[in-house]
Design an enzyme around this catalytic site. Structure first.
Site, PDB file in Angstrom:
ATOM      1  CD  GLN A  25      -3.729  16.770  44.081  1.00 58.89           C
ATOM      2  OE1 GLN A  25      -4.410  17.140  43.398  1.00 58.89           O
ATOM      3  NE2 GLN A  25      -3.520  15.499  44.324  1.00 58.89           N
ATOM      4  CG  ASN A  58      -0.363  16.810  48.009  1.00 57.58           C
ATOM      5  OD1 ASN A  58       0.105  17.828  48.259  1.00 57.58           O
ATOM      6  ND2 ASN A  58      -1.605  16.455  47.819  1.00 57.58           N
ATOM      7  CB  CYS A  89      -9.405  12.237  39.828  1.00 62.97           C
ATOM      8  SG  CYS A  89      -8.543  10.744  39.173  1.00 62.97           S
ATOM      9  CD  GLU A  98      -9.137  14.949  42.798  1.00 62.71           C
ATOM     10  OE1 GLU A  98      -8.331  14.479  43.194  1.00 62.71           O
ATOM     11  OE2 GLU A  98      -9.323  15.318  41.374  1.00 62.71           O
ATOM     12  CD  GLU A 110       4.314   7.418  42.623  1.00 61.62           C
ATOM     13  OE1 GLU A 110       4.358   7.394  41.545  1.00 61.62           O
ATOM     14  OE2 GLU A 110       3.160   7.725  43.370  1.00 61.62           O
ATOM     15  CE1 TYR A 147      -2.272   3.253  42.040  1.00 61.51           C
ATOM     16  CE2 TYR A 147      -3.712   3.300  43.913  1.00 61.51           C
ATOM     17  CZ  TYR A 147      -3.315   2.685  42.873  1.00 61.51           C
ATOM     18  OH  TYR A 147      -4.114   1.574  42.524  1.00 61.51           O
ATOM     19  CG  ASP A 182      -5.276  10.847  44.971  1.00 65.90           C
ATOM     20  OD1 ASP A 182      -6.046  10.743  44.330  1.00 65.90           O
ATOM     21  OD2 ASP A 182      -4.507  11.837  45.243  1.00 65.90           O
TER      22      ASP A 182
END
Length: 365
Positions: free
Chosen positions: A189, A222, A323, A357, A238, A217, A298
């Site tokens: 990020q 995070n 995003c 975002e 991931e 994802y 995300d």
């Protein structure tokens, strides 16, 4: 030149973004948007610059997106103070050594709130032991100046690490310090302050959750690691190998025992959940033992593909960080048939740009 920011216009541009997002979400009967502001300067934790050579001098440059004209950058208030300090310190030292400056065409910086930084130097030439020796001297000089630095050299099919290709970030998240390993050339990020807002918003949105969480994802973990405290267990996917390795480290560093990371794409995991295909890497994981009432996504700018949207609709609660509000709206055209928007948020990751975002919490109707 000294790059400047229109700080006096920040509140106005943020209000315009909030209004635009609210308008885009109005067809889905969204509630009022919660707005999370960015610091007005020094908010980006990473930056990339081309290097321009002229006789015995060299400097950082960027290119104007419209005119393609090169712009000399001596200070860059968009980037963290640590990056700015490193920019000022490193170029004079590089200039002194022909081996370091010759055919250097780009420098990438990745900084942390915990005062650590990675500097990657990119070359149009072969790097050998003599470059490594010169770079080792450069690193020692920068360490003498007080920098906690990882220095990396890159050329075609070559990557030389003087020590590590990662730094460990520490973020205060809802009263708890979270450790996040960040790997050079992997996604992190960019705006640490806004990332903290995002994590705390997600925690608030899921504080009354039941059962388990599925995340697609997950990157370096995070969100999944921060959200673990709100769920019995977390199952996260991931595809990028460096991100999976970082996530596994972060699980151990944060003493978290209820998160499982699977290395596979969201599309493949969707097929596995639907029983369309079997995957060897899932052989030791009993997917039926998870009671995932909540799913967290995300996705990249392209949004969720059609099959993943169908998968997501099977969960009572959907937490969606986007995003790209355009592709979010495209996905909501389907998701809103089965779910309603309970919460809507704007996270100003990229001040002074049109980028937004956003986050939505959807509850089954």
């Amino acid at each position: 030149m000294q790059n400047t920011l229109p700080i006096e216009n920040y509140e106005k541009q943020l209000a315009e973004k909030a209004s635009r997002l609210q308008d885009m979400m109005s067809p889905f009967q969204a509630p009022d948007v919660d707005v999370f502001a960015s610091p007005v300067s020094h908010y980006r934790m990473r930056a990339e610059f081309r290097i321009w050579h002229e006789e015995d001098d060299l400097w950082h440059i960027m290119f104007d997106p419209q005119t393609k004209q090169r712009i000399r950058i001596d200070t860059f208030p968009t980037a963290s103070l640590l990056i700015n300090n490193m920019m000022q310190a490193i170029l004079p030292l590089i200039k002194e050594t022909h081996l370091l400056r010759h055919k250097l065409f780009q420098i990438d910086y990745l900084s942390t709130r915990s005062n650590k930084i990675i500097v990657s130097m990119l070359y149009h030439k072969k790097l050998d032991d003599s470059w490594t020796a010169a770079a080792t001297t450069l690193r020692a000089q920068l360490q003498t100046l007080g920098f906690d630095i990882q220095l990396i050299g890159r050329a075609s099919k070559t990557k030389i690490m003087l020590d590590n290709d990662y730094v460990d970030e520490v973020l205060p998240v809802a009263g708890k310090e979270m450790i996040y390993r960040q790997v050079e050339n992997s996604f992190t990020q960019p705006n640490a302050a806004v990332n903290i807002h995002m994590l705390e918003w997600a925690l608030t949105a899921t504080q009354d959750s039941q059962g388990d969480l599925l995340e697609l994802y997950c990157g370096n973990g995070n969100f999944s690691l921060a959200l673990a405290r709100n769920f019995r267990r977390v199952l996260a996917t991931e595809i990028a190998k460096p991100s999976v390795a970082a996530a596994q480290y972060n699980i151990e560093a944060n003493h978290i025992d209820n998160v499982q990371i699977i290395r596979m794409s969201a599309e493949d995991f969707t097929q596995a959940m639907q029983g369309a295909r079997e995957f060897h890497r899932l052989a030791d994981i009993d997917l039926t033992s998870y009671e995932c009432n909540t799913i967290f996504v995300d996705p990249p700018r392209s949004g969720l593909d059609e099959e993943t949207v169908k998968l997501v609709q099977g969960y009572d609660r959907i937490l969606y960080i986007s995003c790209n509000p355009e592709t979010l709206c495209e996905n909501l055209e389907t998701l809103s048939q089965t779910h309603r928007i309970e919460r809507l948020a704007l996270f100003d990751q990229f001040p002074y740009t049109h980028h937004m975002e956003s986050g939505v919490l959807l509850i089954r109707r």
